[in-house]
Structures are given as C-alpha cells and as structure tokens.
Design an enzyme around this catalytic site. Structure first.
Site, short mmCIF file in Angstrom:
data_model
loop_
_atom_site.label_atom_id
_atom_site.label_comp_id
_atom_site.label_asym_id
_atom_site.label_seq_id
_atom_site.Cartn_x
_atom_site.Cartn_y
_atom_site.Cartn_z
N HIS A 1 0.86 -1.23 0.07
CA HIS A 1 -0.01 -0.06 0.17
C HIS A 1 0.94 0.93 0.11
O HIS A 1 1.88 1.21 0.45
CB HIS A 1 -0.70 0.08 1.28
CG HIS A 1 -1.80 1.02 1.36
ND1 HIS A 1 -1.86 2.45 1.60
CD2 HIS A 1 -3.32 1.04 0.90
CE1 HIS A 1 -2.85 2.98 1.54
NE2 HIS A 1 -4.03 2.08 1.22
N ASP B 1 1.79 -4.86 8.03
CA ASP B 1 0.61 -4.09 7.71
C ASP B 1 -0.62 -4.83 7.71
O ASP B 1 -0.96 -5.55 6.90
CB ASP B 1 0.79 -3.16 6.42
CG ASP B 1 -0.52 -2.46 6.03
OD1 ASP B 1 -1.54 -2.72 6.85
OD2 ASP B 1 -0.54 -1.82 4.84
N GLN C 1 -5.86 -5.05 6.35
CA GLN C 1 -6.63 -5.95 5.85
C GLN C 1 -7.00 -7.22 6.66
O GLN C 1 -7.80 -8.05 6.33
CB GLN C 1 -6.46 -6.23 4.26
CG GLN C 1 -6.40 -5.08 3.65
CD GLN C 1 -7.98 -4.40 3.48
OE1 GLN C 1 -8.86 -4.96 3.72
NE2 GLN C 1 -7.83 -2.82 3.25
N LYS D 1 -11.69 -0.24 9.69
CA LYS D 1 -11.99 -1.42 8.77
C LYS D 1 -12.34 -2.43 9.50
O LYS D 1 -12.89 -3.67 8.96
CB LYS D 1 -10.51 -1.65 8.08
CG LYS D 1 -10.19 -0.57 7.22
CD LYS D 1 -8.84 -1.08 6.71
CE LYS D 1 -8.12 0.08 5.90
NZ LYS D 1 -8.72 0.68 4.53
N CYS E 1 -4.56 2.62 -3.91
CA CYS E 1 -3.49 2.92 -3.32
C CYS E 1 -2.28 1.96 -3.57
O CYS E 1 -1.46 1.56 -2.64
CB CYS E 1 -3.65 3.17 -1.83
SG CYS E 1 -4.62 4.64 -1.63
#
Length: 415
Positions: free
Chosen positions: A130, A207, A210, A233, A373
């Site tokens: 990202h 990261d 998600q 999220k 992104c």
C-alpha cells in the site's frame, strides 16, 4: 435454502446491528461492497461513542475528578483489550493508539528509520505494498541514503518467496510487508518472512489493515516486531488504530511527536519521557474512539474471528465463480479454491473501472474503483486501475448476484 456462508454466520441477525444497510439509493436497497476501504459501524460501537460523550466526557491523565478518572481507566483498558485482540501478551505497554495504519507506518519510519538507517542499509518491501508503506519508506530512504528493494509478485498474485530469501540480506534493516493485499486478496506468509528477516538481524513491520478485521491474528506467533491496523476497517470508528511493537523496541526508540501527555518531567534544560505507551501519544488523544475500538473488538470476538474468516472466503470464492462465467472479466490475485482475503479486484473489457463504479452506483451497489493505493502493483500488472468488491460480516451471496447483474448493465451500456 442454507448456503455455506449462512451456515457460518447468522448474517440476517448481524445486519440488524447496521441500520445503514436498510438505506435505499435511487429506490434500490444499498448493497455495500466497499468494506476494504471502510466497514460499516454497528449500533453497539456507536452506542459506546455516544455513552462516552453523554456520561464520561473528560480529558485523560489530566484530572483527579471522577470523570477524568473514569475516562482514563476506560481508555487505558482499551489498550489492553486491543493488545489481547491481536495476541500481544504485553498488554498496553505494547499497544500504541494512532489515527490509522498510515500513522503507525510513519511513527516507525520516523522514530526508528531516521535514527537507524544510513547509506548501505536496505529496506525490503513487496511489490504489492500500500502507498502508506511504500511512499513512507521511500521518503525515509531519500533522507538517510538507504536503499529500497522489492520482493517480486508473480502473475497469480503470490509473493516469490525464493526472491524474498535472496534479497533479504545482512544489509537489510527492515522488512515492511502487507499481511493481506488490499488489491489482490493475497494472504502473505508473514511468519516465514519474519524468520528470514530475523535470520539477518533485521526487523519486520506487518501492515495488518486488511487482516485484523477479517481473521484471527497473533502477532507473537508470527513474531512481528511491529504490527499496525486501523479501527475503521474492523467495525470501529474512524480516526483510531493500533500499533503493536515489542516492548523493548518501543522503549529504545525516541518519540515521534512531542508535547503534553507524553512526558514524565520537563525542565528548562531537558525532558524525560512517560512510560509506554503514553510516550507515543502526545496531546489529547481520540478518547471516545479508543474506547469504542475496544467495543468493536468485543463485537467481532462475539461473532468469532475464525467464522468471519470462513464467511469472507466463501463470499470471495462465490464472487470468483460468478465473475468467471464471463470471458470479458479478468480477476486479479489468487484463483478459485485458494484461501484469500474477502475481496476481489477485477477489470471488465471495454469498460473503465471508474465507469463500472458509477454505473453500479445507479443500481445502489457500492464498490471501489481505481488503483486502491497500489499504483506500482497495477503498473506491474499492466492495468491503469481495477474495480474492487470487498465483503464483510453482513454481506450475502444475493448481494454478489446484484453486483453481477449490475455489471451486465454496464456491459450492455458500453457494448
């Protein structure tokens, strides 16, 4: 008739907690398939925000009165709750609240990277990163003279782990990698990458934007040095997220921001820092959001993260099956039958993804269109953009059928 995902989750019951899903746009009921960007927020989380402002609204760590004490305790305990949610046994000392994953990336890049990187050092990322990671480490590399190297992604959207083992060397100081790709849905072997990084005395930043909302996460099992996620999220509020860091690393680093709340003692000559995690939380924080984020973690745990993961994968597989019926649709990422995150990115011949999104909006189907992104990844795959449908705990197969029907309309319009 029962379907695989309804056997996993009581979707109709869950949907009752999300009144926004009853909205109609243009006379059609909303089909919300943009969850990888932002999930919807259930009533219990909204109530947690409202209850704070109605009953406990006060600044934390700044007053001896009852309201301040109550707010401080609730905010501190929220750190413990989120640490527990991602498997961090160290509690609040290893959980820093930030605005989002992007701020977490910047905190580590500036607080650690600017001080530790120098010419000859390397930061390794993947080609599916990202922008919040890729752009941030680019800037740090420019300032320090370090070099950025990228683990290749194959045509099916998987990391080339042989290439990873080749380019992670003794010159590598940091590996920064996404856990689940927000474009491909690929679930990366972050534990294996952590092993490779640690074999070369490098750190790994994961990261988890998600992954935390959609599957069980255990930062200690994967042996992440740093791990970040965003509240918005995972059915939480906007403006709040978490940064996990191994305690000894957070203790060694200098703060990223300075001011009130993160200090222990201030003199004209020098200042000493507060204990963890407060030394990284300067100023008045997002108190209501932090408390509500703990409520979001409770909400997801009550449903069950393993069940959520199975539900999302079932919806992704069904979407791949439906889209594969058409020769003019190209699906990005792992194919049918492979475990993946709950999102599917695709392109439709002769129709730009932005046009797809606008036409689908006419049918009250909300998706994302663009490069998500991940512009360098799209460039590598020869695409200017893609359309992305992403799913969550309240989505159904019927909504995916509505997506396919709306795509038929887009196809007919541009034929």
């Amino acid at each position: 008739m029962a379907t695989p995902e309804t056997e996993v989750l009581d979707v109709e019951r869950i949907r009752e907690d999300f009144p926004i899903l009853e909205r109609e746009i243009g006379g059609k009921q909303l089909v919300y398939l943009d969850n990888a960007a932002t999930s919807q927020t259930p009533d219990p989380v909204v109530d947690a925000i409202a209850d704070y402002y109605r009953e406990t609204n006060a600044n934390i760590h700044r007053g001896l009165h009852q309201l301040s004490q109550e707010a401080s305790v609730a905010y501190e305990e929220a750190h413990d709750r989120l640490a527990e949610f991602i498997g961090a046994s160290g509690g609040r000392e290893e959980m820093v609240f930030v605005r989002n994953t992007t701020e977490a990336e910047n905190l580590i890049a500036y607080a650690w990277g600017l001080n530790e990187l120098e010419p000859g050092d390397e930061v390794v990322m993947s080609e599916m990163e990202h922008h919040s990671s890729l752009v941030t480490w680019q800037q740090i590399a420019d300032r320090t003279g370090a070099e950025i190297r990228y683990i290749q992604v194959d045509d099916d959207g998987h990391l080339d782990m042989d290439h990873a083992a080749e380019i992670i060397t003794d010159d590598t100081q940091m590996v920064s990698v996404v856990h689940v790709s927000n474009t491909l849905g690929t679930i990366n072997p972050v534990g294996e990458l952590a092993d490779i990084a640690h074999d070369h005395d490098a750190y790994i930043f994961v990261d988890g934007a998600q992954s935390v909302p959609t599957m069980p996460v255990d930062v200690e099992e994967m042996d992440a040095d740093f791990f970040a996620f965003s509240g918005h999220k995972m059915v939480g509020p906007t403006g709040i997220g978490g940064l996990y860091g191994k305690q000894h690393l957070l203790e060694e680093m200098d703060p990223f921001m300075y001011g009130g709340g993160m200090i222990r003692k201030v003199e004209f000559e020098e200042t000493t820092w507060h204990d963890l995690p407060w030394k990284y939380e300067a100023g008045t924080p997002a108190i209501a959001q932090g408390i509500a984020l703990a409520e979001a973690a409770d909400y997801l745990d009550d449903i069950g993260m393993e069940r959520i993961e199975r539900h999302e994968n079932a919806l992704a597989q069904y979407t791949i099956d439906r889209l594969s019926e058409f020769d003019d649709i190209d699906i990005m990422g792992p194919g049918a039958g492979e475990q993946r995150g709950g999102l599917v990115s695709f392109t439709l011949d002769t129709v730009h993804p932005h046009d797809i999104s606008e036409i689908l909006n006419d049918y009250s189907v909300a998706i994302r269109a663009g490069d998500h992104c991940t512009q360098p990844l799209h460039d590598k795959m020869g695409k200017t953009a893609s359309a992305r449908a992403s799913f969550y705990i309240y989505n159904t197969r019927e909504e995916i059928d509505a997506l396919v029907d709306a795509l038929d309309a887009a196809r007919d319009l541009f034929r």
